[in-house]
Enzyme design. Structure first.
Site, short mmCIF file in Angstrom:
data_model
loop_
_atom_site.label_atom_id
_atom_site.label_comp_id
_atom_site.label_asym_id
_atom_site.label_seq_id
_atom_site.Cartn_x
_atom_site.Cartn_y
_atom_site.Cartn_z
N LYS A 131 0.83 -1.21 0.00
CA LYS A 131 0.00 0.00 0.00
C LYS A 131 0.87 1.26 0.00
O LYS A 131 0.63 2.18 -0.77
CB LYS A 131 -0.89 0.01 1.25
CG LYS A 131 -1.58 1.34 1.48
CD LYS A 131 -2.33 1.37 2.78
CE LYS A 131 -1.53 1.87 3.96
NZ LYS A 131 -1.56 3.32 4.18
N ASN A 132 1.88 1.28 0.88
CA ASN A 132 2.67 2.50 1.03
C ASN A 132 3.56 2.78 -0.16
O ASN A 132 4.18 3.84 -0.24
CB ASN A 132 3.51 2.45 2.32
CG ASN A 132 2.64 2.66 3.54
OD1 ASN A 132 1.44 2.92 3.43
ND2 ASN A 132 3.24 2.54 4.72
N ARG B 246 -4.18 10.18 4.61
CA ARG B 246 -3.08 11.12 4.79
C ARG B 246 -2.14 11.17 3.59
O ARG B 246 -1.62 12.21 3.24
CB ARG B 246 -2.28 10.71 6.04
CG ARG B 246 -1.10 11.62 6.22
CD ARG B 246 -0.32 11.34 7.46
NE ARG B 246 0.95 12.03 7.40
CZ ARG B 246 1.13 13.29 7.72
NH1 ARG B 246 0.13 14.01 8.14
NH2 ARG B 246 2.32 13.84 7.62
N ASP C 75 4.99 0.70 11.78
CA ASP C 75 3.78 0.04 11.27
C ASP C 75 3.69 -1.43 11.70
O ASP C 75 2.61 -2.03 11.59
CB ASP C 75 3.73 0.12 9.73
CG ASP C 75 3.35 1.51 9.25
OD1 ASP C 75 2.99 2.35 10.09
OD2 ASP C 75 3.41 1.74 8.03
N ARG D 96 -0.05 14.81 12.96
CA ARG D 96 0.73 14.44 11.78
C ARG D 96 0.84 15.67 10.89
O ARG D 96 0.15 15.80 9.89
CB ARG D 96 0.08 13.27 11.05
CG ARG D 96 0.09 12.00 11.88
CD ARG D 96 -0.51 10.84 11.16
NE ARG D 96 0.40 10.21 10.24
CZ ARG D 96 0.13 9.09 9.58
NH1 ARG D 96 -1.03 8.50 9.74
NH2 ARG D 96 1.00 8.57 8.74
N PRO D 97 1.71 16.59 11.28
CA PRO D 97 1.79 17.85 10.53
C PRO D 97 2.41 17.64 9.14
O PRO D 97 2.99 16.59 8.86
CB PRO D 97 2.70 18.71 11.40
CG PRO D 97 3.46 17.77 12.27
CD PRO D 97 2.68 16.52 12.38
N ILE D 98 2.27 18.67 8.30
CA ILE D 98 2.88 18.59 6.97
C ILE D 98 3.86 19.76 6.77
O ILE D 98 4.14 20.16 5.66
CB ILE D 98 1.81 18.56 5.84
CG1 ILE D 98 0.85 19.74 5.96
CG2 ILE D 98 1.07 17.24 5.82
CD1 ILE D 98 -0.02 19.94 4.71
N CYS E 198 -5.43 7.87 9.44
CA CYS E 198 -5.50 7.30 10.79
C CYS E 198 -5.04 8.33 11.81
O CYS E 198 -4.12 9.10 11.55
CB CYS E 198 -4.57 6.10 10.90
SG CYS E 198 -5.15 4.66 10.06
N ARG F 155 -8.23 -0.42 4.83
CA ARG F 155 -7.38 0.60 4.20
C ARG F 155 -6.03 0.03 3.81
O ARG F 155 -5.37 0.56 2.92
CB ARG F 155 -7.18 1.78 5.15
CG ARG F 155 -8.46 2.57 5.40
CD ARG F 155 -8.17 3.85 6.12
NE ARG F 155 -6.98 4.44 5.57
CZ ARG F 155 -6.09 5.14 6.24
NH1 ARG F 155 -6.27 5.37 7.50
NH2 ARG F 155 -5.03 5.63 5.65
N ILE G 97 8.09 6.99 16.69
CA ILE G 97 7.73 7.71 15.47
C ILE G 97 6.43 8.50 15.63
O ILE G 97 6.36 9.67 15.28
CB ILE G 97 7.60 6.75 14.26
CG1 ILE G 97 8.87 5.89 14.12
CG2 ILE G 97 7.32 7.52 12.97
CD1 ILE G 97 10.13 6.63 13.76
C1 UD1 Z 1 4.58 6.91 6.21
C2 UD1 Z 1 3.71 5.70 6.04
C3 UD1 Z 1 3.20 5.23 7.39
C4 UD1 Z 1 4.35 5.01 8.35
C5 UD1 Z 1 5.26 6.24 8.40
C6 UD1 Z 1 6.52 6.02 9.23
C7 UD1 Z 1 2.72 5.95 3.85
C8 UD1 Z 1 1.48 6.17 3.06
N1 UD1 Z 1 2.58 6.01 5.19
O1 UD1 Z 1 3.77 7.94 6.77
O2 UD1 Z 1 2.47 4.02 7.20
O3 UD1 Z 1 3.86 4.74 9.62
O4 UD1 Z 1 5.67 6.61 7.07
O5 UD1 Z 1 7.25 4.96 8.72
O6 UD1 Z 1 3.77 5.67 3.31
N2 UD1 Z 1 6.36 14.77 10.53
C9 UD1 Z 1 6.36 16.10 10.85
N3 UD1 Z 1 6.18 17.02 9.85
C10 UD1 Z 1 6.01 16.65 8.54
C11 UD1 Z 1 6.01 15.26 8.23
C12 UD1 Z 1 6.18 14.35 9.25
O7 UD1 Z 1 6.51 16.49 12.01
O8 UD1 Z 1 5.84 17.51 7.68
C13 UD1 Z 1 6.51 13.77 11.62
C14 UD1 Z 1 5.23 12.94 11.81
O9 UD1 Z 1 4.30 13.60 12.63
C15 UD1 Z 1 5.75 11.68 12.42
C16 UD1 Z 1 7.12 11.51 11.77
O10 UD1 Z 1 7.47 12.80 11.25
O11 UD1 Z 1 5.91 11.82 13.80
C17 UD1 Z 1 7.14 10.46 10.68
O12 UD1 Z 1 6.30 10.85 9.64
P1 UD1 Z 1 6.53 10.40 8.12
O13 UD1 Z 1 7.80 9.64 7.99
O14 UD1 Z 1 6.37 11.63 7.29
O15 UD1 Z 1 5.33 9.43 7.90
P2 UD1 Z 1 4.25 9.46 6.77
O16 UD1 Z 1 4.89 9.75 5.47
O17 UD1 Z 1 3.09 10.25 7.20
#
Ligand code: UD1
Length: 419
Positions: free
Chosen positions: A22-23, A92, A306, A121-123, A116, A398, A328
């Protein structure tokens, strides 16, 4: 609302093929937007998140079909650059469309992504990186309006944390940008390498995936290609956990042991025999399970967050005390209270969970509140005495292709009912 009725107690056995990841499928589908032609993706899992990504592509003007785990996307013509709010909220990873839409059209409008609830989960990292590449981003009535008046430009970007989604977004935005983009402290997850492998086959120039420093030399144009999504390492870990929780033996086909280098030793520490052979993994869990010392979730190549919940489900039955540290996500223990309803002995404080093995679990009424936590409850139910009623299956759907069929194929007794 759908529920699973799981009668536990049977040992997992037999052979099963692991679904496509999926990811990986989701960023690959976003990548199809850049191809500007017809792309065929095989081994795409049949999941609600994949269908949501296909709906996003259709909204943007692509022709998208899904048949027998093959998605065909024709992105010759793009008619829109706005991702509807409903689809952004659905998952997300819809945020990876930002880099792709911006790279292809020079503008994009979308809202904050859903998905989820694993804590905040900021961007911010996604947006900061795209701004560094020349994007102008403003907020308007809940919409993020992104433009790049002078086009996206390659630059050097250092991530404060190796975020998976941010790395993917930068790669997608950089492929058609002017000049070279270099990402330092990039995520090293295998799904990043899958995305780069796919885009390179479409004509992109991406190097260094898996090393922590990724460089992308912008090209003028991409073309379509045919590609196969990598096997899902988390679905593989879930099946291994089901084998452990039930004292069973499983042959996993279409599984890449190289992607599970931090997961396999954990099952070995629990007393399971794990034997990788080519694209297969055989796991035998006939001996009583033992606790593991301390399991810390980390960015790849560390133990994946995960897989934390499904491994915890198996550890509830292991002899001794296991400790898990979730590094994480802040809110990733929502399955704990439900496991306790099944007889588990778990205490959490902040990022730490302490699991005292109880020998056996019993069936109960439980509720999934996120994808992997839901899968953990299904694993626990497989190894429990009696019947479990698992609500909110939609979270599990999902990420897992028809979980009841998968579990029944390995010897489970699982029914899906409408409530
Ligand atoms: C992806 C995976 C998810 C997995 C995660 C960590 C997909 C679709 N999802 O999620 O299944 O659990 O990697 O391996 O591939 N963060 C910030 N600011 C940002 C982005 C991230 O603070 O702009 C923080 C997040 O809140 C979190 C950490 O960084 O605590 C890891 O996030 P990230 O590696 O970005 O995970 P995702 O890409 O959301």
């Amino acid at each position: 609302m759908q529920k699973l009725i799981i009668r536990g107690g049977a040992r997992a056995g037999g052979e099963i093929s692991v679904q496509g990841a999926k990811n990986s499928a989701l960023p690959l589908l976003a990548g199809c937007l850049l191809a500007g032609g017809e792309t065929v993706l095989h081994n795409c899992p049949e999941l609600s998140d994949v269908f949501a990504a296909c709906r996003i592509l259709s909204c943007l003007g692509c022709k998208c079909t899904f048949r027998d785990n093959t998605v065909t996307v024709d992105s010759t013509v793009i008619t829109d650059c706005q991702v509807p709010d409903g689809l952004m909220r659905e998952m997300r990873s819809s945020i990876v469309f930002l880099g792709a839409v911006l790279g292809r059209t020079g503008e994009c409008r979308l809202t904050f992504p859903g998905g989820c609830e694993l804590g905040p989960r900021p961007i911010d990292m996604h947006l900061a990186a795209l701004k560094q590449m020349g994007a102008r981003i403003t907020e308007d009535h809940g919409y993020l309006c992104c433009t790049c008046p002078r086009g996206l430009k390659g630059t050097k970007i250092t991530l404060s944390f190796p975020s998976v989604g941010t790395t993917e977004n930068i790669i997608l935005a950089a492929v058609l940008a002017e000049g070279e983009t270099v990402i330092y402290n990039a995520a090293r997850e295998p799904e990043i390498c899958d995305l780069a492998g796919f885009l390179n086959l479409c004509g992109a120039r991406i190097k260094g995936c898996g090393s922590g420093t990724v460089s992308i030399e912008g090209v003028k144009k991409l073309h379509g290609c045919e590609y196969s999504v990598m096997p899902d390492r988390i679905a593989a870990a879930t099946l291994m956990a089901a084998a452990a929780a039930t004292g069973g033996e499983l042959g996993l086909l279409n599984a890449r042991s190289g992607d599970l280098q931090s997961v396999i030793p954990v099952f070995e520490e629990m007393g399971c025999g794990v034997f990788p052979y080519k694209d297969r993994i055989f796991i035998s869990c006939k001996k009583p399970l033992r606790a593991v010392k301390t399991l810390r979730t980390m960015p790849y190549p560390g133990f994946p967050t995960d897989a934390q919940a499904v491994v915890m489900a198996a550890l509830t039955k292991a002899e001794g005390t296991s400790v898990i540290v979730e590094n994480i996500f802040e809110n990733r223990y929502r399955h704990v209270d439900e496991l306790i309803r099944m007889g588990a002995d778990i205490k959490t404080e902040g990022k730490v969970a302490v699991i005292e093995g109880v020998g056996s679990l019993y069936g109960a009424n439980v509720r999934a509140s996120d994808l992997r936590g839901g899968a953990a409850l299904a694993v626990a139910a497989m190894g429990a005495h009696g019947e479990t009623c698992l609500e909110n299956v939609r979270f599990i759907d999902r990420g897992y292709e028809s979980i009841e069929k998968t579990l029944n194929r390995i010897g489970g007794n699982v029914r899906r009912i409408q409530s």
